[in-house]
Scaffold this motif. Structure first.
Motif, PDB file in Angstrom:
ATOM      1  N   ASN A 399     -24.359  21.201  30.943  1.00 10.94           N
ATOM      2  CA  ASN A 399     -25.164  21.213  29.795  1.00 10.94           C
ATOM      3  C   ASN A 399     -24.891  22.418  28.789  1.00 10.94           C
ATOM      4  OD1 ASN A 399     -26.764  18.752  30.175  1.00 10.94           O
ATOM      5  ND2 ASN A 399     -27.011  19.807  31.966  1.00 10.94           N
ATOM      6  N   TYR A 400     -23.819  23.379  29.086  1.00 12.21           N
ATOM      7  CA  TYR A 400     -23.240  24.474  28.223  1.00 12.21           C
ATOM      8  C   TYR A 400     -23.321  24.104  27.119  1.00 12.21           C
ATOM      9  CZ  TYR A 400     -21.662  29.260  27.745  1.00 12.21           C
ATOM     10  OH  TYR A 400     -21.226  30.584  27.115  1.00 12.21           O
ATOM     11  N   ALA A 401     -24.077  24.700  25.893  1.00 10.15           N
ATOM     12  CA  ALA A 401     -23.726  24.726  24.484  1.00 10.15           C
ATOM     13  C   ALA A 401     -22.798  25.510  24.036  1.00 10.15           C
ATOM     14  CB  ALA A 401     -25.283  24.820  23.735  1.00 10.15           C
ATOM     15  N   GLU A 402     -21.659  24.762  23.381  1.00  7.24           N
ATOM     16  CA  GLU A 402     -20.613  25.693  22.763  1.00  7.24           C
ATOM     17  C   GLU A 402     -20.994  26.079  21.439  1.00  7.24           C
ATOM     18  OE1 GLU A 402     -18.293  26.557  24.183  1.00  7.24           O
ATOM     19  OE2 GLU A 402     -18.234  25.534  26.226  1.00  7.24           O
ATOM     20  N   LYS A 403     -21.942  25.243  20.838  1.00  2.64           N
ATOM     21  CA  LYS A 403     -22.458  25.599  19.251  1.00  2.64           C
ATOM     22  C   LYS A 403     -24.115  25.411  19.572  1.00  2.64           C
ATOM     23  CE  LYS A 403     -21.368  21.361  17.474  1.00  2.64           C
ATOM     24  NZ  LYS A 403     -20.728  20.430  16.284  1.00  2.64           N
ATOM     25  N   ASP A 404     -24.688  25.853  18.473  1.00  2.00           N
ATOM     26  CA  ASP A 404     -26.130  25.824  18.567  1.00  2.00           C
ATOM     27  C   ASP A 404     -26.640  24.335  18.347  1.00  2.00           C
ATOM     28  OD1 ASP A 404     -28.895  25.947  18.063  1.00  2.00           O
ATOM     29  OD2 ASP A 404     -28.887  27.764  16.948  1.00  2.00           O
ATOM     30  N   PRO A 405     -27.125  23.799  19.281  1.00  2.00           N
ATOM     31  CA  PRO A 405     -27.525  22.322  19.255  1.00  2.00           C
ATOM     32  C   PRO A 405     -28.596  22.029  17.825  1.00  2.00           C
ATOM     33  CG  PRO A 405     -27.553  22.940  21.486  1.00  2.00           C
ATOM     34  CD  PRO A 405     -27.407  24.117  20.576  1.00  2.00           C
ATOM     35  N   SER A 406     -29.544  22.794  17.718  1.00  2.00           N
ATOM     36  CA  SER A 406     -30.461  23.027  16.971  1.00  2.00           C
ATOM     37  C   SER A 406     -29.971  23.037  15.452  1.00  2.00           C
ATOM     38  CB  SER A 406     -31.576  23.927  16.909  1.00  2.00           C
ATOM     39  OG  SER A 406     -31.016  25.297  16.740  1.00  2.00           O
ATOM     40  N   THR A 407     -28.832  23.517  15.128  1.00  2.00           N
ATOM     41  CA  THR A 407     -28.267  23.581  13.870  1.00  2.00           C
ATOM     42  C   THR A 407     -26.975  23.082  13.678  1.00  2.00           C
ATOM     43  OG1 THR A 407     -27.512  25.988  14.057  1.00  2.00           O
ATOM     44  CG2 THR A 407     -29.756  25.797  13.516  1.00  2.00           C
ATOM     45  N   GLY A 408     -26.167  23.012  14.767  1.00  2.00           N
ATOM     46  CA  GLY A 408     -24.767  22.509  14.681  1.00  2.00           C
ATOM     47  C   GLY A 408     -23.834  23.991  14.124  1.00  2.00           C
ATOM     48  N   GLN A 409     -24.384  25.201  14.145  1.00  3.13           N
ATOM     49  CA  GLN A 409     -23.725  26.403  13.892  1.00  3.13           C
ATOM     50  C   GLN A 409     -22.961  26.769  15.062  1.00  3.13           C
ATOM     51  OE1 GLN A 409     -26.759  28.667  12.151  1.00  3.13           O
ATOM     52  NE2 GLN A 409     -26.762  28.166  10.172  1.00  3.13           N
ATOM     53  N   PRO A 410     -21.758  27.489  14.747  1.00  2.00           N
ATOM     54  CA  PRO A 410     -21.319  28.462  15.898  1.00  2.00           C
ATOM     55  C   PRO A 410     -21.971  29.556  16.219  1.00  2.00           C
ATOM     56  CG  PRO A 410     -19.867  28.472  14.020  1.00  2.00           C
ATOM     57  CD  PRO A 410     -21.034  27.503  13.566  1.00  2.00           C
ATOM     58  N   TRP A 411     -21.792  29.738  17.533  1.00  2.00           N
ATOM     59  CA  TRP A 411     -22.616  31.124  17.926  1.00  2.00           C
ATOM     60  C   TRP A 411     -21.597  32.371  17.420  1.00  2.00           C
ATOM     61  CZ3 TRP A 411     -26.915  29.529  19.862  1.00  2.00           C
ATOM     62  CH2 TRP A 411     -26.786  28.470  20.674  1.00  2.00           C
ATOM     63  N   SER A 412     -22.437  33.310  16.869  1.00  2.00           N
ATOM     64  CA  SER A 412     -21.848  34.641  16.390  1.00  2.00           C
ATOM     65  C   SER A 412     -20.971  35.200  17.756  1.00  2.00           C
ATOM     66  CB  SER A 412     -22.859  35.530  15.756  1.00  2.00           C
ATOM     67  OG  SER A 412     -23.680  35.913  16.795  1.00  2.00           O
ATOM     68  N   SER A 413     -21.624  35.068  18.863  1.00  2.00           N
ATOM     69  CA  SER A 413     -21.074  35.582  19.965  1.00  2.00           C
ATOM     70  C   SER A 413     -21.812  35.174  21.223  1.00  2.00           C
ATOM     71  CB  SER A 413     -21.057  37.193  20.165  1.00  2.00           C
ATOM     72  OG  SER A 413     -22.226  37.624  20.187  1.00  2.00           O
ATOM     73  N   LYS A 414     -21.127  34.749  22.260  1.00  2.00           N
ATOM     74  CA  LYS A 414     -21.872  33.915  23.362  1.00  2.00           C
ATOM     75  C   LYS A 414     -21.162  34.399  24.662  1.00  2.00           C
ATOM     76  CE  LYS A 414     -24.369  29.921  25.120  1.00  2.00           C
ATOM     77  NZ  LYS A 414     -24.472  28.333  24.921  1.00  2.00           N
ATOM     78  N   SER A 415     -21.959  35.255  25.588  1.00  2.00           N
ATOM     79  CA  SER A 415     -21.188  35.417  26.950  1.00  2.00           C
ATOM     80  C   SER A 415     -21.949  34.906  27.956  1.00  2.00           C
ATOM     81  CB  SER A 415     -21.095  36.934  26.749  1.00  2.00           C
ATOM     82  OG  SER A 415     -20.604  37.710  25.747  1.00  2.00           O
ATOM     83  N   LEU A 416     -22.639  33.749  27.856  1.00  2.00           N
ATOM     84  CA  LEU A 416     -23.519  33.127  28.910  1.00  2.00           C
ATOM     85  C   LEU A 416     -22.798  32.871  30.140  1.00  2.00           C
ATOM     86  CD1 LEU A 416     -26.224  32.491  29.706  1.00  2.00           C
ATOM     87  CD2 LEU A 416     -25.991  30.113  28.751  1.00  2.00           C
ATOM     88  N   ARG A 417     -21.464  32.418  30.035  1.00  2.00           N
ATOM     89  CA  ARG A 417     -20.655  31.991  31.072  1.00  2.00           C
ATOM     90  C   ARG A 417     -20.489  33.185  32.198  1.00  2.00           C
ATOM     91  NH1 ARG A 417     -18.625  26.830  30.922  1.00  2.00           N
ATOM     92  NH2 ARG A 417     -18.167  25.812  28.897  1.00  2.00           N
ATOM     93  N   GLN A 418     -20.210  34.064  31.260  1.00  2.00           N
ATOM     94  CA  GLN A 418     -19.751  35.524  31.968  1.00  2.00           C
ATOM     95  C   GLN A 418     -21.069  36.036  32.765  1.00  2.00           C
ATOM     96  OE1 GLN A 418     -18.976  34.384  29.088  1.00  2.00           O
ATOM     97  NE2 GLN A 418     -17.327  35.805  28.190  1.00  2.00           N
ATOM     98  N   CYS A 419     -22.283  35.776  32.125  1.00  2.00           N
ATOM     99  CA  CYS A 419     -23.420  36.234  32.730  1.00  2.00           C
ATOM    100  C   CYS A 419     -23.845  35.441  34.091  1.00  2.00           C
ATOM    101  CB  CYS A 419     -24.561  36.112  31.570  1.00  2.00           C
ATOM    102  SG  CYS A 419     -24.641  37.293  30.312  1.00  2.00           S
ATOM    103  N   TYR A 420     -23.405  34.169  34.065  1.00  2.00           N
ATOM    104  CA  TYR A 420     -23.731  33.341  35.235  1.00  2.00           C
ATOM    105  C   TYR A 420     -23.007  33.839  36.086  1.00  2.00           C
ATOM    106  CZ  TYR A 420     -26.441  29.597  32.397  1.00  2.00           C
ATOM    107  OH  TYR A 420     -27.008  28.988  31.642  1.00  2.00           O
TER     108      TYR A 420
END
Length: 777
Positions: A399-420
């Motif tokens: 269920n990883y969000a490649e963009k912000d589901p609440s706005t549809g905007q792309p992330w400025s940066s996101k390293s959550l996969r690497q954090c996991y």
């Protein structure tokens, strides 16, 4: 400079920024030289004030018996609603509250009404603290008591739809897609309630105010606040003075966590008392008064309905929250925000219900909304993983969000996969037995749990001033606040690197409204905003020196174009030929300059991106240019050991990995994450203020009875950061970390408890009675 440069283009190499520098203010603190707001004891004629507070939660004051109290030696005044100096404006109406920026729509001592237990009803002033305390004990207050309401759980409480929460800043209703229909059609449906106890901030330093009227129209306040500018605005508005007539000073702060983010009643009452007696007055809240004077995290229940496919893909999230508020305000933490944005889900709906009760207004508490909201969401994600036989990390990746589901905007940066991935590696997650209740250490049950963390980048801006002296030292200033987390240190590092000076040659000053304006230290905005302000001030300083150099016939840079010259490591040089240049000291000496000053404005969040877009975008498409969603992300991993006979839970291992932009100081950043995680562990396992449902009074308003973690409760903690460059958020690429450190923590603990016992506890704190009394699910 017209636009803010991108830090990573102008400063690509690592320097003192990021290094684990020891705290520059550490020695002053351990030597007792650091002055907190209650320690300005040399003011001429300083006297002491204490609050007399109400024992009942609702009623009307019918009179005072001051006879015995006023007979005591040294007593200077007993101030009540009958004789207190009048204010130009109060927060008791919507217009006044908005103008003041007050956290609560009622100011005690403005009338004879009592609305909550612990409400101030009088201020006693005496020449010593002990005499003021004794006089307060002798003061008799006659009250016509009425039956109070204690919470939304009271059968007489009337629930209502607030439409908007957080003083009208946030919509209470959010609908995306058709969540009701999607949930009804989902093959997997989960519906659960999650209850969060009242939490109080309990910083080490209680709220304290020292007020000094230096003239009839000039006031200095030494205040325990997270924002001197916000306090200055509140006080000047209430007093009918200009901002310049009110100075607020906070050089050191012993923690805040949100409760010191606003100007609370005791502060203005101290100011009024000082006006009344014509002398400087100091007032420090007692620990029990901290429970009824500076807000709290509200008691709340969340209902989360989760719909998913048979392979674990979310199809619907429906979030409902019910909580208690005061008689005047519609305050509720916005828990639904993190539910709306953390995972890819096409259908979402959120709503809130409030009930008025005889309590003071709650307020932002570390990670307001995100912390309790993540407890519900991340517990439910764990439930989904177990029901489908999928690893908890895998269910999140699906269920990883490649963009912000609440706005549809792309992330400025996101390293959550690497954090996991890194967190799982550090924790040894691959060795986890997937079956709940199957792992033991002797007679103790062992459980492993994890949860996702996220916190938004809030829009903010501030100013800084930098002055470089020809002898090679510098003073850098901003009206920021150091909550004790390292602002003095990290801003010194930023300034030293930008100036090319050794750290010991730079002094950073903060905590005074005489300095350039800075935002509150709250909402994780201070590091990103103030560091950018400092950086911009130094760039302004360098531009002034470059202009001097290119006009100086004796300079190697004479007649060079301004745009061809750069400043590096304290030296002005040609970009194309770095060998051609000179140090600032030689230039300033020839120009007979004792010093040079630069000023800068730093922006954080969308304001920075908007400015960059406006400067660089196609003029025909400027409205489309700024469009990123900005958040920090991370993951917590927890091991617990549960005693099946006693129901006790101990956290025995902890790993946190975060992607939070550029890290200014590896040591203080690690401490921030550790501190926030401990805060979350406290909320998960022990913290909870108990409000008597009949009297609406707190029954454990002390640190003896309100349990918080101590060193023995916390294991060694492993903290790492994913290297992350974010060019959109500010000139330094810095995200705040004060709040994200707590988000997801209580869920990670609860998930570990479930893995250990097979019992799902959905009510915080997870105390032994809940472990022993919960059936396996």
């Amino acid at each position: 400079m017209d636009t803010e440069p991108k830090f990573f283009e102008t400063n690509p190499t690592a320097g003192v920024v990021g290094q684990p520098l020891n705290r520059v203010d550490g020695r002053d603190k351990v030597m007792g030289r650091a002055k907190y707001s209650a320690e300005f004891n040399n003011l001429p004629g300083l006297v002491h004030a204490v609050l007399k507070t109400s024992d009942v939660a609702k009623g009307r004051i019918t009179g005072f018996d001051t006879t015995a109290a006023l007979k005591q030696p040294g007593v200077l005044a007993i101030i009540t609603h009958q004789n207190i100096p009048k204010l130009a404006k109060t927060p008791n109406d919507a217009e006044g509250k908005k103008a003041i920026g007050a956290p609560m729509g009622y100011l005690p001592l403005t009338d004879d009404r009592i609305h909550y237990a612990g409400q101030p009803v009088a201020v006693i002033v005496a020449d010593t603290l002990e005499r003021a305390q004794y006089a307060a004990a002798l003061l008799r207050v006659q009250v016509a008591a009425e039956k109070p309401l204690a919470s939304y759980e009271d059968p007489k409480a009337q629930l209502f739809d607030p439409t908007k929460i957080q003083d009208g800043k946030t919509q209470a209703h959010v609908v995306r897609g058709n969540a009701q229909t999607a949930f009804a059609a989902a093959p997997i449906q989960l519906t659960h309630k999650y209850t969060h106890a009242i939490n109080h901030h309990n910083p080490m330093e209680p709220g304290a105010t020292t007020a000094h009227w230096e003239a009839p129209d000039r006031l200095t306040v030494y205040e325990s606040t997270q924002g001197v500018t916000r306090t200055q605005k509140a006080l000047s508005t209430m007093l009918g003075l200009s901002a310049e007539q009110v100075r607020v000073v906070t050089k050191y702060l012993g923690g805040g966590f949100g409760c010191k983010g606003s100007c609370w009643p005791h502060t203005v009452l101290t100011v009024q008392a000082a006006k009344f007696v014509g002398r400087p007055v100091k007032l420090s809240l007692t620990r029990p008064q901290m429970f009824t004077s500076m807000g709290h995290r509200e008691d709340q229940t969340q209902t989360l309905r989760l719909g998913a496919t048979n392979d674990g893909k979310l199809t619907a999230l429906i979030h409902e929250k019910t909580s208690t508020t005061s008689p005047w305000d519609n305050y509720a933490e916005s828990n639904s925000k993190i539910v709306n944005m953390l995972y890819e889900c096409p259908n979402f709906e959120a709503s809130y219900q409030l009930a008025r009760a005889n309590v003071m207004t709650s307020t932002f508490t570390r990670a307001p909304g995100e912390a309790p909201g993540s407890f519900a969401l991340e517990s439910s994600m764990d439930d989904l993983a177990y029901q489908l036989g999928i690893d908890p990390i895998e269910i999140r990746l699906r269920n990883y969000a490649e963009k912000d589901p609440s706005t549809g905007q792309p992330w400025s940066s996101k390293s959550l996969r690497q954090c996991y991935a890194r967190g799982a590696e550090l924790f040894g997650w691959s060795k986890r037995n997937p079956k709940a209740g199957a792992t033991r250490n002797g007679r103790l049950l062992v459980g492993w749990g994890m949860a996702t963390a996220s916190y938004p980048v809030h829009n903010s801006q501030g100013m800084a001033r930098a002055r470089l002296y020809a002898d090679g030292h510098a003073v850098v200033q901003s009206g920021a606040t150091d909550l004790g987390t390292g602002t003095y240190t990290v801003m010194t590092q930023v300034a030293a690197e930008a100036l090319g000076l050794p750290v010991e040659k730079v002094r950073f000053e903060l905590g005074d409204t005489k300095l350039p304006t800075a935002p509150n230290s709250g909402g994780s905005v201070a590091a990103g905003t103030v560091s950018s302000s400092v950086y911009m001030a130094v760039q302004d300083l360098w531009q002034k020196l470059i202009k001097v150099a290119v006009l100086d016939k004796k300079s190697p840079l004479y007649r060079a174009k301004l745009t061809d010259v750069e400043a590096k490591a304290g030296r002005l040089q040609l970009k194309a030929n770095p060998k051609k240049g000179e140090g600032f000291a030689a230039l300033m000496k020839r120009a007979d300059m004792a010093d040079v000053e630069g000023n800068g404005q730093g922006r954080y969040g969308s304001g920075y991106e908007d400015a960059q877009a406006a400067a660089n975008a196609d003029p025909a498409k400027k409205d489309e240019a700024a469009h990123h969603s900005m958040h920090s992300f991370g993951a917590h991993f927890c091991e617990v050991q549960v005693d099946p006979d006693l129901g006790t839970v101990r956290v025995t291992r902890w790993v946190s990995v975060h992607g939070a932009g550029r890290i200014l100081n590896a040591k203080t950043a690690r401490s921030q994450i550790i501190g926030g995680s401990i805060f979350g562990i406290g909320a998960a396992l022990m913290e909870g203020t108990v409000r008597d449902q009949n009297l609406a009074r707190y029954t454990n308003a002390s640190l003896a009875d309100y349990h918080i973690p101590v060193n023995a409760d916390i294991p060694d903690m492993t903290v790492e950061f994913i290297e992350e460059h974010d060019p959109y958020i500010n000139a330094m690429g810095v995200k705040g970390i004060g709040e994200i450190s707590m988000v997801g923590v209580s869920a990670a603990v609860a998930n570990a408890v479930f893995h250990a016992t097979g019992k799902r506890v959905r009510e915080l704190p997870i105390t032994p009675d809940k472990i022993l009394g919960t059936k396996a699910v």
